[in-house]
Design an enzyme around this catalytic site. Sequence first.
Site, PDB file in Angstrom:
ATOM      1  N   ASP A   1     -21.615  20.869  16.633  1.00 55.42           N
ATOM      2  CA  ASP A   1     -22.600  19.823  16.440  1.00 55.42           C
ATOM      3  C   ASP A   1     -21.954  18.485  16.822  1.00 55.42           C
ATOM      4  O   ASP A   1     -20.728  18.378  16.925  1.00 55.42           O
ATOM      5  CB  ASP A   1     -23.028  19.831  14.965  1.00 55.42           C
ATOM      6  CG  ASP A   1     -23.936  18.699  14.602  1.00 55.42           C
ATOM      7  OD1 ASP A   1     -24.956  18.509  15.273  1.00 55.42           O
ATOM      8  OD2 ASP A   1     -23.626  17.989  13.616  1.00 55.42           O
TER       9      ASP A   1
ATOM     10  N   ASP B   1     -23.515  14.842  15.796  1.00 56.89           N
ATOM     11  CA  ASP B   1     -23.699  13.795  14.795  1.00 56.89           C
ATOM     12  C   ASP B   1     -23.240  14.228  13.413  1.00 56.89           C
ATOM     13  O   ASP B   1     -23.702  15.239  12.877  1.00 56.89           O
ATOM     14  CB  ASP B   1     -25.172  13.385  14.749  1.00 56.89           C
ATOM     15  CG  ASP B   1     -25.552  12.504  15.919  1.00 56.89           C
ATOM     16  OD1 ASP B   1     -25.047  11.364  15.974  1.00 56.89           O
ATOM     17  OD2 ASP B   1     -26.328  12.943  16.784  1.00 56.89           O
TER      18      ASP B   1
ATOM     19  N   ASP C   1     -22.637  20.307  10.195  1.00 51.78           N
ATOM     20  CA  ASP C   1     -22.711  19.672   8.875  1.00 51.78           C
ATOM     21  C   ASP C   1     -24.081  19.716   8.216  1.00 51.78           C
ATOM     22  O   ASP C   1     -24.172  19.557   7.004  1.00 51.78           O
ATOM     23  CB  ASP C   1     -22.261  18.208   8.971  1.00 51.78           C
ATOM     24  CG  ASP C   1     -23.285  17.323   9.683  1.00 51.78           C
ATOM     25  OD1 ASP C   1     -23.836  17.767  10.715  1.00 51.78           O
ATOM     26  OD2 ASP C   1     -23.534  16.203   9.205  1.00 51.78           O
TER      27      ASP C   1
END
Length: 256
Positions: A23, A25, A190
């Site tokens: 990922d 961001d 996240d």
Amino acid sequence: MGSVTSSDTPALATNPRLIFFTDFDGTVTTHDSNDYMTDNLGFGLALRRQGNQDVLLRGRPFRDSFQEMMDSIKLPFDQCIATLRATIKLDPGFRAFFDWCRANNVPIVVLSGGMQPVIRSLLEMWLGDEARHIQVVSNDVAPREGKSINDEGGWQIRFHDDSIHGHDKSIEIRKYSSLPDRPVMLYAGDGVSDLSAAKETDLLFAKAGKDLVTYCEMEKVPFVTFQDFTTIHETVREIHEGKLTAKDAALGRIHE
């Protein structure tokens, strides 16, 4: 499914033993650029948090929640980019990890629910010309009818696919996981945009204290937490050197 060509799986071009999917961001960065824009330029923190909870706990499609977040931002897109370049920071361990990956033939593939121009601009700011070595698969941005993306209220997100996620990250991962004799595949993430990818690789790194940890525990998905790329780097190096297996590395909440 049709045959998978080399253009479908560019990370295999150098015949790596390991591929690192991640990922962007809140994972490669210390703060989520889309969250920052929503909280400061859009409808604010409270509505964003409610949207994330609706996705995580009530089954609302991420695509719908994210569309609302991005639609609430009216600032011209070039000004959004400038704001993010002045605000968003690179994870403190990522540059060293990136350099190690380059030296050890470990391709990095960014799978993002964010937008390609944002990700490319930030990576190029931090890594310079070396950023070209990172493949980015993400959503994009498009002008609204009759407007330029750099007009007030002139841009909108253009989703990568038609899935409920907007960008179903598992689609890209399965191009690799479906192959015989494939490399070891790792993923770091996240939050709620990573739900579609969470079950697809040999080892999942889930950022400590974030929504992905909650999801993994609810769904019994093996994972290991991380604080930043320093801990990821150490684990990936041990796996690459054959000192640790991906299965044995899935220790759950160890970096809290």
